[in-house]
Scaffold this motif. Structure first.
Motif, PDB file in Angstrom:
ATOM      1  N   ALA A   1       0.832  -1.202   0.000  1.00 17.42           N
ATOM      2  CA  ALA A   1       0.000   0.000   0.000  1.00 17.42           C
ATOM      3  C   ALA A   1       0.871   1.258   0.000  1.00 17.42           C
ATOM      4  CB  ALA A   1      -0.925  -0.010   1.204  1.00 17.42           C
TER       5      ALA A   1
ATOM      6  N   ARG B   1      -5.457   2.104  -5.776  1.00 12.75           N
ATOM      7  CA  ARG B   1      -4.974   0.774  -5.349  1.00 12.75           C
ATOM      8  C   ARG B   1      -4.547   0.793  -3.886  1.00 12.75           C
ATOM      9  NH1 ARG B   1      -1.303  -1.341 -10.387  1.00 12.75           N
ATOM     10  NH2 ARG B   1      -2.979  -1.428 -11.929  1.00 12.75           N
TER      11      ARG B   1
ATOM     12  N   GLU C   1      -7.597   0.651  -1.762  1.00 11.26           N
ATOM     13  CA  GLU C   1      -8.113  -0.731  -1.697  1.00 11.26           C
ATOM     14  C   GLU C   1      -7.368  -1.547  -0.641  1.00 11.26           C
ATOM     15  OE1 GLU C   1      -7.737  -2.208  -5.691  1.00 11.26           O
ATOM     16  OE2 GLU C   1      -9.300  -0.854  -6.448  1.00 11.26           O
ATOM     17  N   LYS C   2      -6.129  -1.157  -0.375  1.00  8.20           N
ATOM     18  CA  LYS C   2      -5.306  -1.847   0.637  1.00  8.20           C
ATOM     19  C   LYS C   2      -5.418  -1.161   2.004  1.00  8.20           C
ATOM     20  CE  LYS C   2      -3.206  -4.753  -2.216  1.00  8.20           C
ATOM     21  NZ  LYS C   2      -3.462  -6.168  -2.157  1.00  8.20           N
ATOM     22  N   ASN C   3      -6.387  -0.234   2.127  1.00 11.84           N
ATOM     23  CA  ASN C   3      -6.649   0.482   3.388  1.00 11.84           C
ATOM     24  C   ASN C   3      -5.480   1.352   3.867  1.00 11.84           C
ATOM     25  OD1 ASN C   3      -9.305  -0.595   3.681  1.00 11.84           O
ATOM     26  ND2 ASN C   3      -8.367  -2.511   4.337  1.00 11.84           N
ATOM     27  N   ASP C   4      -4.771   1.946   2.936  1.00  7.74           N
ATOM     28  CA  ASP C   4      -3.666   2.833   3.289  1.00  7.74           C
ATOM     29  C   ASP C   4      -4.188   4.258   3.491  1.00  7.74           C
ATOM     30  OD1 ASP C   4      -0.976   3.782   3.636  1.00  7.74           O
ATOM     31  OD2 ASP C   4      -1.079   4.548   1.586  1.00  7.74           O
TER      32      ASP C   4
END
Length: 194
Positions: free
Chosen positions: A4, A33, A36-39
């Motif tokens: 992320a 993106r 989507e990875k919760n960054d």
């Protein structure tokens, strides 16, 4: 995690054109993106893109939705940006209490921008009790990294000096008026006796 953060870092390279051809759409794709990875950093970066209309159509409402997610993830800059939006009603309804709460949290995390904004609020007493000493303290804290803080601090100090001089003139005027009244009373007494 690392993936992320890599999306976020690569997105910034594309966004700014550092060592790579500037491509705002590619930056937005990479930030998405990361989201989507919760960054929370990618989330904040994507929110900024929506807020400014960089690589996407400008959309303050979507920016605030993303700032909200970033703030919930602990991103101080997202807290600060959402605080500003809530204060101004930009993309979200005005909510001064929540705005102050978020600004305070971002300030506690050491964000100089939040220190400056909280100082502005304290200096004028906008929704809080006016407190020039706290405002100046916050501006001094932020002044090492934010030129804006130095400028505002200087303005506040000049305003304070101006107010002190005006206060002294008012006091002198009161003192003189008191003396004039006393002299007038004596003169009236003198003429009444005659």
């Amino acid at each position: 995690g690392g993936v992320a953060m890599a999306y976020n870092s690569l997105g910034f390279l594309y966004l700014r054109g550092f060592g790579i051809t500037k491509d705002h759409q590619k930056a937005v794709e990479l930030f998405r993106r990361g989201v989507e990875k919760n960054d929370p950093f990618s989330t904040h970066a994507l929110a900024d893109c929506f807020y400014r209309g960089v690589g996407v159509e400008k959309d303050s409402t979507e920016a605030c939705r993303l700032y909200e997610i970033g703030a919930a993830g602990g991103n101080a800059m997202s807290m600060h940006c959402l605080s500003v939006c809530l204060r101004e009603g930009d993309g979200v309804p005005v909510d001064r209490k929540r705005s102050l709460d978020l600004c305070y949290k971002a300030m506690q995390l050491g964000l100089p921008e939040a220190m400056v904004n909280l100082a502005k609020v304290l200096a004028v007493g906008d929704g809080v009790e006016k407190d020039m000493e706290k405002a100046k303290f916050l501006l001094k804290m932020a002044s090492s990294s934010r030129e804006e803080a130095q400028v505002i601090l200087s303005q506040l100090e000049k305003e304070e000096e101006k107010e002190q001089r005006a206060q002294q003139r008012r006091q002198q005027s009161v003192d003189l008026n008191g003396q004039e009244q006393s002299m007038l009373s004596k003169a009236m007494g003198y003429f009444r006796r005659k």
